[in-house]
Design an enzyme around this catalytic site. Sequence first.
Site, PDB file in Angstrom:
ATOM      1  N   LYS A  15       0.826  -1.223   0.000  1.00 41.58           N
ATOM      2  CA  LYS A  15       0.000   0.000   0.000  1.00 41.58           C
ATOM      3  C   LYS A  15       0.853   1.263   0.000  1.00 41.58           C
ATOM      4  CE  LYS A  15      -4.391  -1.704   1.900  1.00 41.58           C
ATOM      5  NZ  LYS A  15      -5.215  -1.854   3.119  1.00 41.58           N
ATOM      6  N   ASP A  59      -7.174 -11.641   7.353  1.00 38.24           N
ATOM      7  CA  ASP A  59      -7.285 -10.223   7.017  1.00 38.24           C
ATOM      8  C   ASP A  59      -8.745  -9.786   6.963  1.00 38.24           C
ATOM      9  OD1 ASP A  59      -6.435  -7.653   6.180  1.00 38.24           O
ATOM     10  OD2 ASP A  59      -6.676  -8.218   4.075  1.00 38.24           O
TER      11      ASP A  59
HETATM   12  P1  C2E Z   1      -8.924  -3.639   4.228  1.00 31.94           P
HETATM   13  O1  C2E Z   1      -9.726  -2.516   4.796  1.00 31.94           O
HETATM   14  O2  C2E Z   1      -7.804  -4.169   5.085  1.00 31.94           O
HETATM   15  O3  C2E Z   1      -9.907  -4.800   3.857  1.00 31.94           O
HETATM   16  C1  C2E Z   1      -9.416  -6.090   3.566  1.00 31.94           C
HETATM   17  C2  C2E Z   1     -10.484  -6.954   2.959  1.00 31.94           C
HETATM   18  O4  C2E Z   1     -11.528  -7.181   3.905  1.00 31.94           O
HETATM   19  C3  C2E Z   1     -11.188  -6.365   1.745  1.00 31.94           C
HETATM   20  O5  C2E Z   1     -10.430  -6.563   0.566  1.00 31.94           O
HETATM   21  C4  C2E Z   1     -12.476  -7.170   1.717  1.00 31.94           C
HETATM   22  O6  C2E Z   1     -12.231  -8.475   1.183  1.00 31.94           O
HETATM   23  C5  C2E Z   1     -12.768  -7.360   3.192  1.00 31.94           C
HETATM   24  N1  C2E Z   1     -13.744  -6.349   3.593  1.00 31.94           N
HETATM   25  C6  C2E Z   1     -13.509  -5.154   4.199  1.00 31.94           C
HETATM   26  N2  C2E Z   1     -14.662  -4.501   4.445  1.00 31.94           N
HETATM   27  C7  C2E Z   1     -15.659  -5.287   3.985  1.00 31.94           C
HETATM   28  C8  C2E Z   1     -17.092  -5.167   3.951  1.00 31.94           C
HETATM   29  O7  C2E Z   1     -17.678  -4.154   4.407  1.00 31.94           O
HETATM   30  N3  C2E Z   1     -17.789  -6.210   3.405  1.00 31.94           N
HETATM   31  C9  C2E Z   1     -17.166  -7.311   2.906  1.00 31.94           C
HETATM   32  N4  C2E Z   1     -17.910  -8.301   2.376  1.00 31.94           N
HETATM   33  N5  C2E Z   1     -15.802  -7.459   2.894  1.00 31.94           N
HETATM   34  C10 C2E Z   1     -15.080  -6.462   3.448  1.00 31.94           C
HETATM   35  P2  C2E Z   1     -10.688  -5.597  -0.703  1.00 31.94           P
HETATM   36  O8  C2E Z   1     -12.154  -5.389  -0.931  1.00 31.94           O
HETATM   37  O9  C2E Z   1      -9.917  -6.160  -1.836  1.00 31.94           O
HETATM   38  O10 C2E Z   1     -10.068  -4.214  -0.284  1.00 31.94           O
HETATM   39  C11 C2E Z   1      -8.681  -4.035  -0.163  1.00 31.94           C
HETATM   40  C12 C2E Z   1      -8.381  -2.732   0.495  1.00 31.94           C
HETATM   41  O11 C2E Z   1      -8.919  -1.672  -0.291  1.00 31.94           O
HETATM   42  C13 C2E Z   1      -9.032  -2.571   1.876  1.00 31.94           C
HETATM   43  O12 C2E Z   1      -8.240  -3.184   2.849  1.00 31.94           O
HETATM   44  C14 C2E Z   1      -9.075  -1.049   1.976  1.00 31.94           C
HETATM   45  O13 C2E Z   1      -7.782  -0.504   2.299  1.00 31.94           O
HETATM   46  C15 C2E Z   1      -9.384  -0.627   0.559  1.00 31.94           C
HETATM   47  N6  C2E Z   1     -10.839  -0.481   0.366  1.00 31.94           N
HETATM   48  C16 C2E Z   1     -11.704  -1.417  -0.096  1.00 31.94           C
HETATM   49  N7  C2E Z   1     -12.950  -0.897  -0.186  1.00 31.94           N
HETATM   50  C17 C2E Z   1     -12.875   0.375   0.249  1.00 31.94           C
HETATM   51  C18 C2E Z   1     -13.824   1.450   0.392  1.00 31.94           C
HETATM   52  O14 C2E Z   1     -15.019   1.324   0.085  1.00 31.94           O
HETATM   53  N8  C2E Z   1     -13.372   2.638   0.856  1.00 31.94           N
HETATM   54  C19 C2E Z   1     -12.056   2.828   1.182  1.00 31.94           C
HETATM   55  N9  C2E Z   1     -11.668   4.017   1.666  1.00 31.94           N
HETATM   56  N10 C2E Z   1     -11.138   1.848   1.080  1.00 31.94           N
HETATM   57  C20 C2E Z   1     -11.536   0.644   0.600  1.00 31.94           C
HETATM   58 FE    FE Z   2      -4.642  -6.188   1.111  1.00 33.90          FE
HETATM   59 FE    FE Z   3      -5.058  -5.669   5.764  1.00 36.38          FE
END
Ligand code: C2E
Ligand code: FE
Ligand code: FE
Length: 401
Positions: free
Chosen positions: A251, A345
């Site tokens: 990141k 994670d």
């Molecule tokens: P992270 O916040 O560490 O989230 C890691 C993973 O947790 C996400 O991978 C997703 O698979 C799961 N996850 C997190 N929140 C939710 C949720 O509300 N519902 C579900 N079903 N799964 C959830 P992902 O989606 O590939 O995202 C990777 C990273 O991208 C996240 O790491 C975060 O840093 C960013 N990200 C993803 N979506 C958003 C968003 O809507 N807003 C912001 N600001 N960042 C986001």
């Molecule tokens: Fe990641």
């Molecule tokens: Fe993470």
Amino acid sequence: MQLARDTLASILRRIEEVNHFNDIDTILDKILYEARQISHADAGSIFVIEDQSLRFGYVHNETLFKENEANEEIYANFSLPIDDHSLVGYAASKGQTLVIDDAYRIPADRPYMFNPDYDKKSGYTTRSILTIPLKTFHDRLVGVMQLINAKDEKGRIVPFSPESRELVPLFANTAAVAIDRGVMNRELILRMVKMAELRDVNETGPHVQRVGAYAAEIYQQWAIGRRVERQEMKRQKDLIRLAAMLHDVGKVGIPDKILKKPGKLAASEYDVIKWHTVYGGRLFANQTSGLDRMSMEIALNHHERWSGGGYPGKIKNIMSPRVKMGIPKRFEEIPLSARIVALADVFDALSSTRSYKPPWTDERVFETIRSDSGRQFDPEVVAAFFQIIPVIKAIRERFPG
Ligand code: C2E
Ligand code: FE
Ligand code: FE
Ligand code: SIN
Ligand code: SIN
């Protein structure tokens, strides 16, 4: 003379064993194991100096819990002061080994006291104790090891033998150096993470320590199910904890505007974030050590999904400046380490606050994981996770925030 030489050789062998490991938890585990072998002790614990007190680090107890099985007690979250009141504190403050034949018959004129709380809570009976300060060769104190209930050949509890009182402190010096190295490795990784954290508010020290610990314990449970040989299991557990802590260091390559955006991401922004897997993989691409290799596996593959549909997919050469996202990997194409971290994670993301979501209740988190088993997650990894829920919860309490 012959006996002495054999004994020294065996101690050297035990030191060798300890030095194979990188992570502080596996190092403490190994030190306790070897020290208990030397002294035939039933149980033991290690405290490590942190902020001028003695932080509980690890525990073994052959009577109360099986070695190599998931155990929430190793994540107990407490410290003792370095003073004369506790046995451990006394050994630390005086720099002196304590030998006690019966914990419940310590003469009243001693400054220290045996604390019977743990016995009361667990039903265990502590009798003989050997408490040893752990000092490096430069005489710097790094912690205290306490061995409990020496056993004779028939398994009866006896006082620690004169031989143990000689040999364990000898081993302890080297153990101290290994502890130093383990603490340094953990701090080094946390510092690397901190660089990424400056960019991403979600990627905090406690988050990565939790993900590392979840991954290590899920792996161990998986390995028990697969009857992985003990040495191999320890070696992989050692690697996966540190490598998992680095899952999101990629990141650092993502622009602030996107990474720090409060609320939901647009699809185009999400496409940019996906590159953190490839950037992370590149950091370890030279693969000079087992730790590099596993860090690369995890950084690159932790967002693949078990039945497909994840990212970045199959990529021939991640170093190429013209890489594109590939066809998603599936099933065993995704390395085991990454399948485990994927679950660790997401479990942590769902149960924590994110700029884009509140923490979910456990019930909702567990339900989601269960219904995504076989889709987003490897069902065998999910099964291992659900077998160790008390340990998972202890980890969450050990690293709050
Ligand atoms: P992270 O916040 O560490 O989230 C890691 C993973 O947790 C996400 O991978 C997703 O698979 C799961 N996850 C997190 N929140 C939710 C949720 O509300 N519902 C579900 N079903 N799964 C959830 P992902 O989606 O590939 O995202 C990777 C990273 O991208 C996240 O790491 C975060 O840093 C960013 N990200 C993803 N979506 C958003 C968003 O809507 N807003 C912001 N600001 N960042 C986001
Ligand atoms: Fe990641
Ligand atoms: Fe993470
Ligand atoms: C194993 O197969 O024993 C674990 C190694 C890995 O995470 O790929
Ligand atoms: C589960 O849903 O299986 C875990 C429930 C719990 O132990 O909290």
